[in-house]
Scaffold this motif. Structure first.
Motif, PDB file in Angstrom:
ATOM      1  N   TYR A 179       0.826  -1.213   0.000  1.00 58.49           N
ATOM      2  CA  TYR A 179       0.000   0.000   0.000  1.00 58.49           C
ATOM      3  C   TYR A 179       0.859   1.261   0.000  1.00 58.49           C
ATOM      4  N   THR A 180       2.032   1.179   0.635  1.00 58.67           N
ATOM      5  CA  THR A 180       2.982   2.293   0.539  1.00 58.67           C
ATOM      6  C   THR A 180       3.431   2.461  -0.911  1.00 58.67           C
ATOM      7  N   LEU A 181       3.773   1.341  -1.539  1.00 53.39           N
ATOM      8  CA  LEU A 181       4.235   1.377  -2.928  1.00 53.39           C
ATOM      9  C   LEU A 181       3.140   1.891  -3.851  1.00 53.39           C
ATOM     10  N   GLN A 182       1.907   1.449  -3.626  1.00 53.12           N
ATOM     11  CA  GLN A 182       0.782   1.899  -4.452  1.00 53.12           C
ATOM     12  C   GLN A 182       0.593   3.410  -4.336  1.00 53.12           C
ATOM     13  N   GLY A 183       0.599   3.922  -3.099  1.00 54.45           N
ATOM     14  CA  GLY A 183       0.422   5.355  -2.889  1.00 54.45           C
ATOM     15  C   GLY A 183       1.516   6.168  -3.547  1.00 54.45           C
ATOM     16  N   ASP A 184       2.755   5.703  -3.402  1.00 52.96           N
ATOM     17  CA  ASP A 184       3.872   6.438  -4.000  1.00 52.96           C
ATOM     18  C   ASP A 184       3.842   6.364  -5.525  1.00 52.96           C
ATOM     19  N   ASP A 185       3.470   5.209  -6.077  1.00 52.88           N
ATOM     20  CA  ASP A 185       3.398   5.093  -7.539  1.00 52.88           C
ATOM     21  C   ASP A 185       2.346   6.051  -8.102  1.00 52.88           C
ATOM     22  N   PHE A 186       1.196   6.135  -7.438  1.00 48.73           N
ATOM     23  CA  PHE A 186       0.154   7.064  -7.897  1.00 48.73           C
ATOM     24  C   PHE A 186       0.618   8.517  -7.718  1.00 48.73           C
ATOM     25  N   SER A 187       1.211   8.811  -6.568  1.00 49.60           N
ATOM     26  CA  SER A 187       1.673  10.174  -6.300  1.00 49.60           C
ATOM     27  C   SER A 187       2.730  10.611  -7.309  1.00 49.60           C
ATOM     28  N   ARG A 188       3.653   9.714  -7.612  1.00 52.98           N
ATOM     29  CA  ARG A 188       4.688  10.047  -8.598  1.00 52.98           C
ATOM     30  C   ARG A 188       4.088  10.281  -9.978  1.00 52.98           C
ATOM     31  N   ALA A 189       3.051   9.509 -10.315  1.00 53.57           N
ATOM     32  CA  ALA A 189       2.393   9.704 -11.619  1.00 53.57           C
ATOM     33  C   ALA A 189       1.827  11.118 -11.728  1.00 53.57           C
ATOM     34  N   VAL A 190       1.302  11.623 -10.618  1.00 57.09           N
ATOM     35  CA  VAL A 190       0.769  12.993 -10.618  1.00 57.09           C
ATOM     36  C   VAL A 190       1.902  14.011 -10.611  1.00 57.09           C
ATOM     37  N   LEU A 191       2.866  13.833  -9.708  1.00 56.20           N
ATOM     38  CA  LEU A 191       3.937  14.810  -9.537  1.00 56.20           C
ATOM     39  C   LEU A 191       4.851  14.894 -10.750  1.00 56.20           C
ATOM     40  N   GLU A 192       5.062  13.746 -11.429  1.00 54.43           N
ATOM     41  CA  GLU A 192       6.019  13.694 -12.531  1.00 54.43           C
ATOM     42  C   GLU A 192       5.360  13.560 -13.892  1.00 54.43           C
ATOM     43  N   GLY A 193       4.023  13.467 -13.903  1.00 52.54           N
ATOM     44  CA  GLY A 193       3.307  13.430 -15.172  1.00 52.54           C
ATOM     45  C   GLY A 193       3.279  12.079 -15.849  1.00 52.54           C
ATOM     46  N   GLY A 194       3.385  10.995 -15.090  1.00 52.47           N
ATOM     47  CA  GLY A 194       3.349   9.655 -15.681  1.00 52.47           C
ATOM     48  C   GLY A 194       1.965   9.034 -15.641  1.00 52.47           C
ATOM     49  N   GLU A 195       1.920   7.715 -15.873  1.00 51.04           N
ATOM     50  CA  GLU A 195       0.658   6.978 -15.850  1.00 51.04           C
ATOM     51  C   GLU A 195       0.480   6.320 -14.496  1.00 51.04           C
ATOM     52  N   VAL A 196      -0.763   6.303 -14.012  1.00 55.85           N
ATOM     53  CA  VAL A 196      -1.055   5.648 -12.736  1.00 55.85           C
ATOM     54  C   VAL A 196      -0.955   4.138 -12.919  1.00 55.85           C
ATOM     55  N   PRO A 197      -0.710   3.374 -11.837  1.00 55.06           N
ATOM     56  CA  PRO A 197      -0.502   1.929 -11.967  1.00 55.06           C
ATOM     57  C   PRO A 197      -1.663   1.184 -12.623  1.00 55.06           C
ATOM     58  N   MET A 198      -2.906   1.589 -12.325  1.00 51.73           N
ATOM     59  CA  MET A 198      -4.087   0.911 -12.882  1.00 51.73           C
ATOM     60  C   MET A 198      -5.000   1.967 -13.488  1.00 51.73           C
ATOM     61  N   PRO A 199      -4.754   2.348 -14.742  1.00 51.61           N
ATOM     62  CA  PRO A 199      -5.557   3.391 -15.382  1.00 51.61           C
ATOM     63  C   PRO A 199      -6.962   2.907 -15.728  1.00 51.61           C
ATOM     64  N   LEU A 200      -7.826   3.835 -16.081  1.00 52.45           N
ATOM     65  CA  LEU A 200      -9.235   3.524 -16.333  1.00 52.45           C
ATOM     66  C   LEU A 200      -9.432   2.470 -17.413  1.00 52.45           C
ATOM     67  N   GLU A 201      -8.619   2.520 -18.452  1.00 56.49           N
ATOM     68  CA  GLU A 201      -8.785   1.550 -19.535  1.00 56.49           C
ATOM     69  C   GLU A 201      -8.642   0.113 -19.027  1.00 56.49           C
ATOM     70  N   GLU A 202      -7.691  -0.086 -18.112  1.00 50.92           N
ATOM     71  CA  GLU A 202      -7.499  -1.409 -17.507  1.00 50.92           C
ATOM     72  C   GLU A 202      -8.694  -1.794 -16.641  1.00 50.92           C
ATOM     73  N   SER A 203      -9.188  -0.833 -15.890  1.00 50.96           N
ATOM     74  CA  SER A 203     -10.333  -1.095 -15.010  1.00 50.96           C
ATOM     75  C   SER A 203     -11.574  -1.454 -15.817  1.00 50.96           C
TER      76      SER A 203
END
Length: 334
Positions: free
Chosen positions: A288-312
């Motif tokens: 859950y730490t890794l998930q939060g940081d991966d999502f936060s980095r996607a916002v802060l650095e302009g990347g893709e979130v780990p599980m984007p809407l298309e996957e969902s």
């Protein structure tokens, strides 16, 4: 914006209070700054216990806070999409608990919301950030077990409490929505494909009407996946990935412990007693730490979130097909 994404939390749901929020607070890129409940005392109690600076008596108040960048949404399943939309329209990025929606149509509606608001929206499948799953991906890609042809998964727990949210069919309870979604994700992740059709069986609780035992076969272009999930069986979870040259087994694939190492097993099949199994061990960490940081980095650095809407959306399409097949007694296209 600071070097850490500032998170607000909708509700004092157990998954958040006990697992996700304490883990996110340990992150390098995440900080939890506010929590809301419809009962102020609950929000204040949670804020105090978790050292969260702000507590709000309504979700609307939290969404109006200009010092919040992103929302974590662990509300009941039927409230996922409505409050994700409200958060996005308030300019907040959203990490929404799984399953993202109640229906495929609901999930698809979030694409337009994302495009209109410009925020990032992702589903909280923490396994997408877990080291053993990332290692699985590398092993499959390098051909360690040959071509992947079969995925077999099992996920169960025992809960017959009628007042538990997971046992309320009207709010999206039941085995398939709660834990079957992980098994579908595992198969799709392994094959890197979408199944064309499914065949399934569902046994429903006679009183609560939720699916308490669900099994399915998913037909992929490259092979087949089978899974069983249940809310009324001995707690257990495993996923196996089978190829012509070997298999990979993830020991605790979903509820990965954060206080001890985790393992995967790689077997070339040359000794059925297991003597030739290669065990890879991963140091203790909190997914859950890794998930939060991966999502936060996607916002802060302009990347893709780990599980984007298309996957969902793709995952929800399979879930709906499983429900349809069980009802029709036939294979159903995805």
């Amino acid at each position: 914006m600071t070097n850490k994404l500032r998170w607000g939390v909708l509700s004092t749901a157990n998954i958040g209070i006990k697992k996700v929020l304490p883990a996110m607070q340990q992150g390098n890129f995440s900080t939890v700054t506010a929590i809301a409940s419809r009962q102020l005392a609950k929000a204040q109690e949670a804020a105090k216990s978790l050292n969260i600076p702000k507590a709000y008596s309504s979700y609307e108040e939290l969404l109006a806070d200009p010092e919040i960048d992103a929302i974590y949404n662990p509300l009941p399943n039927d409230q996922h999409v409505p409050w994700t939309i409200k958060a996005a329209e308030a300019g907040k990025h959203v990490l929404c608990e799984k399953p993202l929606s109640m229906t495929l149509a609901e999930a698809k509606s979030l694409i337009a919301v994302r495009e209109r608001t410009g925020v990032k929206i992702g589903e909280a499948f923490m396994v997408r950030s877990a080291p053993q799953w990332l290692r699985l991906r590398a092993l499959l890609d390098e051909g360690r077990i040959g071509e992947l042809r079969s995925v077999a998964g099992f996920f169960s727990y025992f809960n017959i409490q009628p007042d538990n949210i997971r046992n309320k069919v009207e709010t999206g309870g039941g085995a398939l929505m709660d834990i079957g979604c992980y098994l579908i994700l595992a198969a799709r992740y392994g094959f890197r494909q979408e199944p064309s059709r499914v065949v399934s069986l569902i046994d429903r609780d006679p009183i609560m009407k939720t699916d308490r035992l669900t099994s399915a076969i998913l037909d992929f272009p490259s092979g087949q996946a089978t899974f069983t999930c249940s809310t009324q069986l001995v707690p257990y979870q495993r996923v196996h990935f089978f190829g012509a040259k070997g298999r990979i087994e993830i020991e605790i694939p979903f509820n990965m412990p954060n206080d001890r190492p985790t393992r995967i097993f790689i077997d070339d099949g040359s000794d059925l007693t297991g003597a030739k199994i290669v065990t890879e061990t991963f140091p203790a960490c909190d997914q859950y730490t890794l998930q939060g940081d991966d999502f936060s980095r996607a916002v802060l650095e302009g990347g893709e979130v780990p599980m984007p809407l298309e996957e969902s959306i793709a995952n929800m399409a399979v879930i709906e097909a499983v429900f349809r097949s069980a009802a029709s007694g036939r294979s159903e296209s995805v």
